[in-house]
Design a protein around this motif. Sequence first.
Motif, PDB file in Angstrom:
ATOM      1  N   PHE A  24       0.828  -1.200   0.000  1.00 42.65           N
ATOM      2  CA  PHE A  24       0.000   0.000   0.000  1.00 42.65           C
ATOM      3  C   PHE A  24       0.865   1.255   0.000  1.00 42.65           C
ATOM      4  N   TYR A  25       1.920   1.257   0.797  1.00 40.44           N
ATOM      5  CA  TYR A  25       2.727   2.460   0.971  1.00 40.44           C
ATOM      6  C   TYR A  25       3.500   2.833  -0.295  1.00 40.44           C
ATOM      7  N   GLN A  26       4.022   1.833  -1.024  1.00 43.95           N
ATOM      8  CA  GLN A  26       4.694   2.140  -2.285  1.00 43.95           C
ATOM      9  C   GLN A  26       3.690   2.665  -3.306  1.00 43.95           C
ATOM     10  N   ALA A  27       2.537   2.012  -3.390  1.00 43.81           N
ATOM     11  CA  ALA A  27       1.510   2.447  -4.341  1.00 43.81           C
ATOM     12  C   ALA A  27       1.031   3.851  -3.991  1.00 43.81           C
ATOM     13  N   PHE A  28       0.860   4.126  -2.729  1.00 45.07           N
ATOM     14  CA  PHE A  28       0.409   5.441  -2.289  1.00 45.07           C
ATOM     15  C   PHE A  28       1.435   6.519  -2.650  1.00 45.07           C
ATOM     16  N   PHE A  29       2.701   6.227  -2.415  1.00 50.67           N
ATOM     17  CA  PHE A  29       3.746   7.192  -2.766  1.00 50.67           C
ATOM     18  C   PHE A  29       3.688   7.505  -4.262  1.00 50.67           C
ATOM     19  N   VAL A  35      -0.264  12.817  -8.462  1.00 46.10           N
ATOM     20  CA  VAL A  35      -1.144  13.954  -8.198  1.00 46.10           C
ATOM     21  C   VAL A  35      -0.366  15.268  -8.123  1.00 46.10           C
ATOM     22  N   PHE A  36       0.742  15.272  -7.415  1.00 52.55           N
ATOM     23  CA  PHE A  36       1.448  16.524  -7.138  1.00 52.55           C
ATOM     24  C   PHE A  36       2.676  16.774  -8.006  1.00 52.55           C
ATOM     25  N   GLY A  37       3.051  15.812  -8.830  1.00 47.16           N
ATOM     26  CA  GLY A  37       4.211  15.994  -9.690  1.00 47.16           C
ATOM     27  C   GLY A  37       5.506  15.604  -8.999  1.00 47.16           C
ATOM     28  N   GLU A  69      -0.055  16.265   3.219  1.00 47.11           N
ATOM     29  CA  GLU A  69      -1.007  15.493   4.020  1.00 47.11           C
ATOM     30  C   GLU A  69      -2.215  16.333   4.403  1.00 47.11           C
ATOM     31  N   GLY A  70      -3.361  15.678   4.418  1.00 43.48           N
ATOM     32  CA  GLY A  70      -4.594  16.341   4.801  1.00 43.48           C
ATOM     33  C   GLY A  70      -5.254  17.153   3.695  1.00 43.48           C
ATOM     34  N   THR A  71      -4.621  17.227   2.519  1.00 40.93           N
ATOM     35  CA  THR A  71      -5.191  18.011   1.420  1.00 40.93           C
ATOM     36  C   THR A  71      -6.133  17.156   0.584  1.00 40.93           C
ATOM     37  N   SER A  72      -6.887  17.801  -0.297  1.00 42.79           N
ATOM     38  CA  SER A  72      -7.774  17.050  -1.181  1.00 42.79           C
ATOM     39  C   SER A  72      -6.965  16.208  -2.170  1.00 42.79           C
ATOM     40  N   GLY A  73      -5.794  16.675  -2.561  1.00 43.22           N
ATOM     41  CA  GLY A  73      -4.923  15.883  -3.434  1.00 43.22           C
ATOM     42  C   GLY A  73      -4.417  14.637  -2.726  1.00 43.22           C
ATOM     43  N   TRP A  74      -4.059  14.783  -1.451  1.00 46.44           N
ATOM     44  CA  TRP A  74      -3.634  13.628  -0.648  1.00 46.44           C
ATOM     45  C   TRP A  74      -4.775  12.624  -0.589  1.00 46.44           C
ATOM     46  N   HIS A  75      -5.980  13.120  -0.344  1.00 42.65           N
ATOM     47  CA  HIS A  75      -7.154  12.242  -0.256  1.00 42.65           C
ATOM     48  C   HIS A  75      -7.399  11.543  -1.593  1.00 42.65           C
ATOM     49  N   ALA A  77      -5.185  10.814  -3.918  1.00 42.50           N
ATOM     50  CA  ALA A  77      -4.139   9.795  -4.074  1.00 42.50           C
ATOM     51  C   ALA A  77      -4.423   8.590  -3.184  1.00 42.50           C
ATOM     52  N   PHE A  78      -4.894   8.842  -1.986  1.00 37.10           N
ATOM     53  CA  PHE A  78      -5.206   7.772  -1.042  1.00 37.10           C
ATOM     54  C   PHE A  78      -6.337   6.900  -1.583  1.00 37.10           C
ATOM     55  N   VAL A  79      -7.416   7.532  -2.035  1.00 38.14           N
ATOM     56  CA  VAL A  79      -8.571   6.777  -2.556  1.00 38.14           C
ATOM     57  C   VAL A  79      -8.173   5.995  -3.807  1.00 38.14           C
ATOM     58  N   GLN A  80      -7.373   6.612  -4.682  1.00 38.76           N
ATOM     59  CA  GLN A  80      -6.931   5.908  -5.881  1.00 38.76           C
ATOM     60  C   GLN A  80      -6.089   4.693  -5.519  1.00 38.76           C
TER      61      GLN A  80
END
Length: 140
Positions: A24-29, A35-37, A69-75, A77-80
């Motif tokens: 999960f952590y590698q995929a999340f990164f 998302v953020f470039g 962290e805590g941003t809509s972009g973070w969210h 990326a997390f959901v994806q």
Amino acid sequence: MPITENGIEYEIPKEIIERIPPEFYQAFFGEIVSVFGFSWLIPDKDFFNDDNPEAAYIKMVDRYLFSFEGTSGWHAAFVQTCNKLSMEWLADYVNDLEWYDFDLFSAKITEKTMDHFCVSEHNSANEYYKRLIDLHSSKD
């Protein structure tokens, strides 16, 4: 979320954290970068005053991850990541959190991502890569 003499405290429930696989952590990164470039890869001279390039790299990644962290972009990326790994249950858990618990949850997941991606033994032929290989092998 209990409020104690130390302030607001939140812990990801043990039954949730135990269900999150290492990949999960590698995929999340990877999703965070999607998302953020990747402009954070451009070396910052302040980080490379150090004689230890690995430590400088970890500092750069740390700054990068914790700034989102805590941003809509973070969210997003997390959901994806949850969708990619068929972990919709985790996205549902996060979507049910109050905003203040979400902020604390995202900080803890970011810490775990840093530990897992940059510091631990999982940063080479990692579990995400192995999961992708297994997934594609099973289709043959």
